[in-house]
Design an enzyme around this catalytic site. Structure first.
Site, PDB file in Angstrom:
ATOM      1  N   CYS A   1      28.767  -3.714  21.430  1.00  0.00           N
ATOM      2  CA  CYS A   1      29.481  -5.246  22.103  1.00  0.00           C
ATOM      3  C   CYS A   1      28.599  -5.180  22.915  1.00  0.00           C
ATOM      4  CB  CYS A   1      30.815  -5.177  22.224  1.00  0.00           C
ATOM      5  SG  CYS A   1      30.774  -4.286  23.702  1.00  0.00           S
TER       6      CYS A   1
ATOM      7  N   HIS B   1      34.807   2.345  25.117  1.00  0.00           N
ATOM      8  CA  HIS B   1      33.860   2.544  23.844  1.00  0.00           C
ATOM      9  C   HIS B   1      33.012   3.477  23.852  1.00  0.00           C
ATOM     10  CE1 HIS B   1      34.908  -2.652  23.099  1.00  0.00           C
ATOM     11  NE2 HIS B   1      35.544  -2.026  23.349  1.00  0.00           N
TER      12      HIS B   1
ATOM     13  N   CYS C   1      28.489  -2.667  25.737  1.00  0.00           N
ATOM     14  CA  CYS C   1      27.626  -2.005  25.707  1.00  0.00           C
ATOM     15  C   CYS C   1      25.858  -1.527  25.778  1.00  0.00           C
ATOM     16  CB  CYS C   1      27.990  -1.091  24.440  1.00  0.00           C
ATOM     17  SG  CYS C   1      30.542  -0.494  24.136  1.00  0.00           S
TER      18      CYS C   1
ATOM     19  N   GLU D   1      30.254   3.935  23.221  1.00  0.00           N
ATOM     20  CA  GLU D   1      28.535   4.235  23.793  1.00  0.00           C
ATOM     21  C   GLU D   1      28.351   4.314  25.454  1.00  0.00           C
ATOM     22  OE1 GLU D   1      29.960   1.703  21.758  1.00  0.00           O
ATOM     23  OE2 GLU D   1      28.966   0.297  20.625  1.00  0.00           O
TER      24      GLU D   1
HETATM   25  O1  LIG Z   1      30.693  -1.625  20.803  1.00  0.00           O
HETATM   26  C1  LIG Z   1      31.515  -0.863  20.678  1.00  0.00           C
HETATM   27  C2  LIG Z   1      32.569  -2.080  19.562  1.00  0.00           C
HETATM   28  C3  LIG Z   1      34.052  -1.586  19.740  1.00  0.00           C
HETATM   29  N1  LIG Z   1      34.369  -0.459  20.015  1.00  0.00           N
HETATM   30  C4  LIG Z   1      35.748  -0.208  20.004  1.00  0.00           C
HETATM   31  C5  LIG Z   1      37.011  -0.444  21.084  1.00  0.00           C
HETATM   32  C6  LIG Z   1      37.825  -0.545  19.842  1.00  0.00           C
HETATM   33  O2  LIG Z   1      38.880   0.644  19.886  1.00  0.00           O
HETATM   34  C7  LIG Z   1      37.365  -0.905  18.483  1.00  0.00           C
HETATM   35  C8  LIG Z   1      37.455  -1.961  18.142  1.00  0.00           C
HETATM   36  O3  LIG Z   1      38.686  -2.302  17.791  1.00  0.00           O
HETATM   37  P1  LIG Z   1      38.809  -3.406  16.609  1.00  0.00           P
HETATM   38  O4  LIG Z   1      40.451  -3.381  15.900  1.00  0.00           O
HETATM   39  O5  LIG Z   1      38.121  -3.250  15.727  1.00  0.00           O
HETATM   40  O6  LIG Z   1      39.057  -4.818  17.379  1.00  0.00           O
HETATM   41  O7  LIG Z   1      36.338  -0.675  19.192  1.00  0.00           O
HETATM   42  C9  LIG Z   1      33.918   0.634  20.471  1.00  0.00           C
HETATM   43  O8  LIG Z   1      33.676   1.833  20.482  1.00  0.00           O
HETATM   44  N2  LIG Z   1      32.092   0.361  20.791  1.00  0.00           N
END
Ligand SMILES: O=c1ccn([C@H]2C[C@H](O)[C@@H](COP(=O)(O)O)O2)c(=O)[nH]1
Length: 216
Positions: A140, A114, A143, A116
């Site tokens: 999330c 991610h 993170c 972060e």
């Molecule tokens: O806190 C976060 C949450 C998600 N991500 C990234 C991880 C994935 O590459 C996308 C999420 O994919 P979706 O297709 O929207 O499910 O976002 C993040 O970097 N940081």
């Protein structure tokens, strides 16, 4: 206008006392005008908070994820950027793993780092304790754990598109529990922790910021 309180300057040279004196005699000269116009600070310069979120947005543009691009920018208490990251596959895995989104099979969520996490890992040894994180998507739960364990005290986010998911609810709860300051895209603090707005992140700027950041 009271000439005694303002200096004059030609359009093509430095200010000097002689010019100041002369200019009193030639108010109509096109080469001379008030320095107050030239020396006043620009009001519409890019404020820190907008700049840092713009950096996060720029980082998001580096993401290879075809569905969701995320960028994060960590700023220390001296307003210096100490880390930038975007969502990407682990080093050395680029191009070798799938960006499929289907959660039942081999899919990107099992592998992707991610934004972060990458921002925290990209600090070249700088301490993130006491820093602020500007991030284009609300973090999330995983993170949030990194943010909390690293001692980051503020999270400023743009999109909260996954707010209904358990991971993101858990994230918000954790950040609130530890008193991190959570600031949303309308520049309103939505998490308790600090009693004041971030520098330059007040209601007056809210409308402006929306225009600057746009949709992610
Ligand atoms: O806190 C976060 C949450 C998600 N991500 C990234 C991880 C994935 O590459 C996308 C999420 O994919 P979706 O297709 O929207 O499910 O976002 C993040 O970097 N940081």
């Amino acid at each position: 206008m009271d000439n005694s309180s303002v200096a004059f300057v030609p359009t093509h040279g430095p200010i000097s006392q002689s010019i100041k004196n002369e200019s009193r005699l030639c108010d109509s000269c096109p080469l001379v005008f008030y320095t107050s116009v030239l020396t006043r600070r620009r009001d519409d310069y890019l404020k820190d908070s907008k700049y840092f979120m713009a950096v996060a947005l720029l980082a998001a543009k580096r993401s290879e994820d075809p569905n969701t691009q995320v960028g994060a920018c960590i700023v220390n208490q001296e307003n210096k950027i100490v880390g930038i990251g975007h969502n990407q596959m682990p080093n050395g895995c680029d191009g070798k793993l799938t960006w499929a989104r289907d959660r039942t099979k081999d899919n990107k969520h099992l592998y992707v780092c991610h934004a972060e996490l990458n921002a925290i890992m990209n600090t070249n040894g700088a301490d993130v304790k006491g820093c602020s994180m500007y991030v284009t998507l609300f973090p999330c739960n995983e993170c949030a754990k990194l943010i909390i364990q690293g001692g980051i005290k503020e999270v400023i986010y743009l999109s909260d598109m996954y707010e209904d998911r358990d991971e993101f609810k858990a994230s918000k709860s954790m950040l609130e529990l530890v008193g991190a300051c959570i600031v949303n895209q309308e520049n309103k603090i939505v998490g308790i922790g600090h009693n004041q707005m971030l520098n330059g992140y007040d209601d007056e700027e809210a409308e402006d910021n929306k225009h600057l950041y746009g949709e992610i």
